[in-house]
Write a protein that holds these residues in place. Structure first.
Motif, PDB file in Angstrom:
ATOM      1  N   UNK A 123       0.859  -1.171   0.000  1.00 10.19           N
ATOM      2  CA  UNK A 123       0.000   0.000   0.000  1.00 10.19           C
ATOM      3  C   UNK A 123       0.906   1.234   0.000  1.00 10.19           C
ATOM      4  N   UNK A 124       0.513   2.258  -0.735  1.00  8.40           N
ATOM      5  CA  UNK A 124       1.281   3.508  -0.777  1.00  8.40           C
ATOM      6  C   UNK A 124       0.555   4.550   0.058  1.00  8.40           C
ATOM      7  N   UNK A 125       1.119   4.902   1.199  1.00  4.29           N
ATOM      8  CA  UNK A 125       0.539   5.925   2.058  1.00  4.29           C
ATOM      9  C   UNK A 125       1.307   7.225   1.880  1.00  4.29           C
ATOM     10  N   UNK A 126       0.595   8.257   1.446  1.00  7.03           N
ATOM     11  CA  UNK A 126       1.198   9.554   1.184  1.00  7.03           C
ATOM     12  C   UNK A 126       0.491  10.612   2.017  1.00  7.03           C
ATOM     13  N   UNK A 127       1.239  11.444   2.757  1.00  4.08           N
ATOM     14  CA  UNK A 127       0.583  12.505   3.526  1.00  4.08           C
ATOM     15  C   UNK A 127       0.018  13.584   2.609  1.00  4.08           C
ATOM     16  N   UNK A 128      -1.181  14.040   2.929  1.00 10.05           N
ATOM     17  CA  UNK A 128      -1.785  15.165   2.217  1.00 10.05           C
ATOM     18  C   UNK A 128      -2.070  16.275   3.221  1.00 10.05           C
ATOM     19  N   UNK A 129      -1.596  17.462   2.894  1.00 17.46           N
ATOM     20  CA  UNK A 129      -1.860  18.631   3.730  1.00 17.46           C
ATOM     21  C   UNK A 129      -3.182  19.239   3.284  1.00 17.46           C
ATOM     22  N   UNK A 130      -4.200  19.067   4.132  1.00 18.72           N
ATOM     23  CA  UNK A 130      -5.525  19.551   3.785  1.00 18.72           C
ATOM     24  C   UNK A 130      -5.560  21.074   3.770  1.00 18.72           C
ATOM     25  N   UNK A 131      -6.443  21.635   2.951  1.00 17.06           N
ATOM     26  CA  UNK A 131      -6.574  23.090   2.862  1.00 17.06           C
ATOM     27  C   UNK A 131      -6.994  23.712   4.189  1.00 17.06           C
ATOM     28  N   UNK A 132      -7.533  22.874   5.104  1.00 15.12           N
ATOM     29  CA  UNK A 132      -7.943  23.397   6.417  1.00 15.12           C
ATOM     30  C   UNK A 132      -6.797  23.427   7.414  1.00 15.12           C
ATOM     31  N   UNK A 133      -5.611  22.954   7.007  1.00 14.24           N
ATOM     32  CA  UNK A 133      -4.426  23.126   7.839  1.00 14.24           C
ATOM     33  C   UNK A 133      -3.958  21.921   8.622  1.00 14.24           C
ATOM     34  N   UNK A 134      -4.480  20.730   8.346  1.00 11.80           N
ATOM     35  CA  UNK A 134      -3.996  19.528   9.033  1.00 11.80           C
ATOM     36  C   UNK A 134      -3.600  18.490   7.991  1.00 11.80           C
ATOM     37  N   UNK A 135      -2.960  17.427   8.443  1.00 11.86           N
ATOM     38  CA  UNK A 135      -2.428  16.399   7.544  1.00 11.86           C
ATOM     39  C   UNK A 135      -3.163  15.075   7.721  1.00 11.86           C
ATOM     40  N   UNK A 136      -3.416  14.410   6.603  1.00 11.91           N
ATOM     41  CA  UNK A 136      -4.054  13.094   6.619  1.00 11.91           C
ATOM     42  C   UNK A 136      -3.227  12.150   5.755  1.00 11.91           C
ATOM     43  N   UNK A 137      -2.996  10.945   6.255  1.00  8.00           N
ATOM     44  CA  UNK A 137      -2.340   9.928   5.431  1.00  8.00           C
ATOM     45  C   UNK A 137      -3.371   9.350   4.461  1.00  8.00           C
ATOM     46  N   UNK A 138      -3.024   9.368   3.187  1.00  8.64           N
ATOM     47  CA  UNK A 138      -3.921   8.846   2.163  1.00  8.64           C
ATOM     48  C   UNK A 138      -3.324   7.580   1.572  1.00  8.64           C
ATOM     49  N   UNK A 139      -4.085   6.506   1.629  1.00  7.44           N
ATOM     50  CA  UNK A 139      -3.675   5.265   0.975  1.00  7.44           C
ATOM     51  C   UNK A 139      -4.044   5.401  -0.504  1.00  7.44           C
ATOM     52  N   UNK A 140      -3.078   5.791  -1.301  1.00  5.04           N
ATOM     53  CA  UNK A 140      -3.352   6.054  -2.713  1.00  5.04           C
ATOM     54  C   UNK A 140      -3.618   4.779  -3.502  1.00  5.04           C
ATOM     55  N   UNK A 141      -3.268   3.627  -2.945  1.00  3.00           N
ATOM     56  CA  UNK A 141      -3.536   2.376  -3.627  1.00  3.00           C
ATOM     57  C   UNK A 141      -2.398   1.385  -3.515  1.00  3.00           C
ATOM     58  N   UNK A 142      -2.423   0.406  -4.385  1.00  4.77           N
ATOM     59  CA  UNK A 142      -1.536  -0.756  -4.320  1.00  4.77           C
ATOM     60  C   UNK A 142      -0.494  -0.734  -5.432  1.00  4.77           C
ATOM     61  N   UNK A 143       0.725  -1.121  -5.068  1.00  3.35           N
ATOM     62  CA  UNK A 143       1.817  -1.294  -6.023  1.00  3.35           C
ATOM     63  C   UNK A 143       2.353  -2.713  -5.873  1.00  3.35           C
ATOM     64  N   UNK A 144       2.418  -3.492  -6.961  1.00  3.81           N
ATOM     65  CA  UNK A 144       2.935  -4.868  -6.846  1.00  3.81           C
ATOM     66  C   UNK A 144       4.418  -4.888  -6.508  1.00  3.81           C
ATOM     67  N   UNK A 145       4.849  -6.010  -5.940  1.00  5.36           N
ATOM     68  CA  UNK A 145       6.232  -6.166  -5.505  1.00  5.36           C
ATOM     69  C   UNK A 145       7.225  -5.850  -6.615  1.00  5.36           C
ATOM     70  N   UNK A 146       6.971  -6.328  -7.820  1.00  2.24           N
ATOM     71  CA  UNK A 146       7.931  -6.159  -8.916  1.00  2.24           C
ATOM     72  C   UNK A 146       7.995  -4.727  -9.428  1.00  2.24           C
TER      73      UNK A 146
END
Length: 267
Positions: A123-146
């Motif tokens: 799973x790829x978790x990327x922090x997003x800085x919300x326009x309201x001023x806080x951060x949320x980790x977003x699971x952008x989706x899946x990347x295979x091992x290869x």
């Protein structure tokens, strides 16, 4: 009354000893039978209790399934802000359909080991800085091992402004099954928001993450793979426990029934 001879006394003493031994054996046998009956009765009660517990679990599971289905198909709402974090719980918020608008900070990607319908990978978790001023980790989706190395090269400096719709998920602390997260070695087996935020030096991070919906693009990461089906075998388990209780009860009642039939036949 004539005195009893020596041989007679020995005979009387032996018969008395045999009588006492028989009485002791009968008493011991009765105690063993009592313990066995008590153990069987306890087993019946335990199995009945387990069956009732499984029925209660079934009611809870059916309610969970109904709540999750309702939340998934409900209109999208803004992701909870800091004012809601103190009262945020899985029972009230898990799988809620939410929206987040802000800027991704791809330099702080975290890859969490996962197995999906597409196979093994991350799973790829990327922090997003919300326009309201806080951060949320977003699971952008899946990347295979290869594709891991390729993805890391292409997303090393990833940053983009975006709006994300997805499902709110509660943090998964401590690690996966039999495997603990190792932040120092950058090995992650669960989406532990607090640990990831600390390892990445993120501030004011929401105590949840968001599973992004499928984007429709053919590239990686691939979103929309959240599993929202729940196994519900509690009725089968309950019937199994009740059947075991019935079998024990029959085993307990059979000697009584057979003994009564023999007594009736002997009359």
């Amino acid at each position: 009354m004539s005195p009893v001879s020596g041989a007679g006394r020995v005979k009387v003493e032996v018969e008395d000893m045999i009588g006492r031994a028989g009485s002791h054996a009968t008493s011991k046998g009765s105690a063993s039978r009592f313990v066995a009956v008590l153990a069987v009765l306890l087993g019946v009660l335990v199995f009945l209790g387990l069956g009732i517990w499984q029925l209660e679990r079934r009611v809870w599971k059916l309610d969970l399934i109904a709540r999750v289905d309702q939340r998934i198909h409900a209109p999208v709402v803004d992701a909870p802000g800091p004012q809601d974090w103190s009262g945020l719980s899985a029972s009230d918020y898990e799988y809620r359909h939410v929206r987040l608008t802000g800027r991704f900070e791809g330099g702080a990607n975290t890859l969490v080991q996962a197995v999906t319908e597409l196979g093994g990978g991350y799973w790829v978790l990327t922090p997003m800085r919300d326009d309201r001023g806080f951060t949320v980790l977003v699971n952008r989706g899946f990347v295979p091992q290869e594709r891991k190395a390729e993805f890391e090269r292409e997303n090393a400096g990833f940053a983009a402004t975006a709006t994300v719709d997805g499902l709110l998920r509660i943090s998964e602390p401590r690690g996966g099954f039999l495997r603990s997260n190792d932040p120092a070695a950058n090995r992650w087996y669960s989406r532990d928001v607090a640990a990831i935020a600390k390892a990445r030096g993120l501030a004011e991070v929401a105590p949840y993450f968001i599973d992004a919906e499928a984007s429709g693009a053919a590239g990686w990461p691939r979103g929309g793979l959240t599993v929202v089906t729940f196994r519900n075998s509690h009725l089968v388990y309950a019937l199994t426990w009740f059947a075991l209780a019935a079998m024990l009860a029959m085993a307990l009642g059979r000697p009584i029934f057979v003994g009564r039939r023999k007594r009736d036949a002997a009359r």
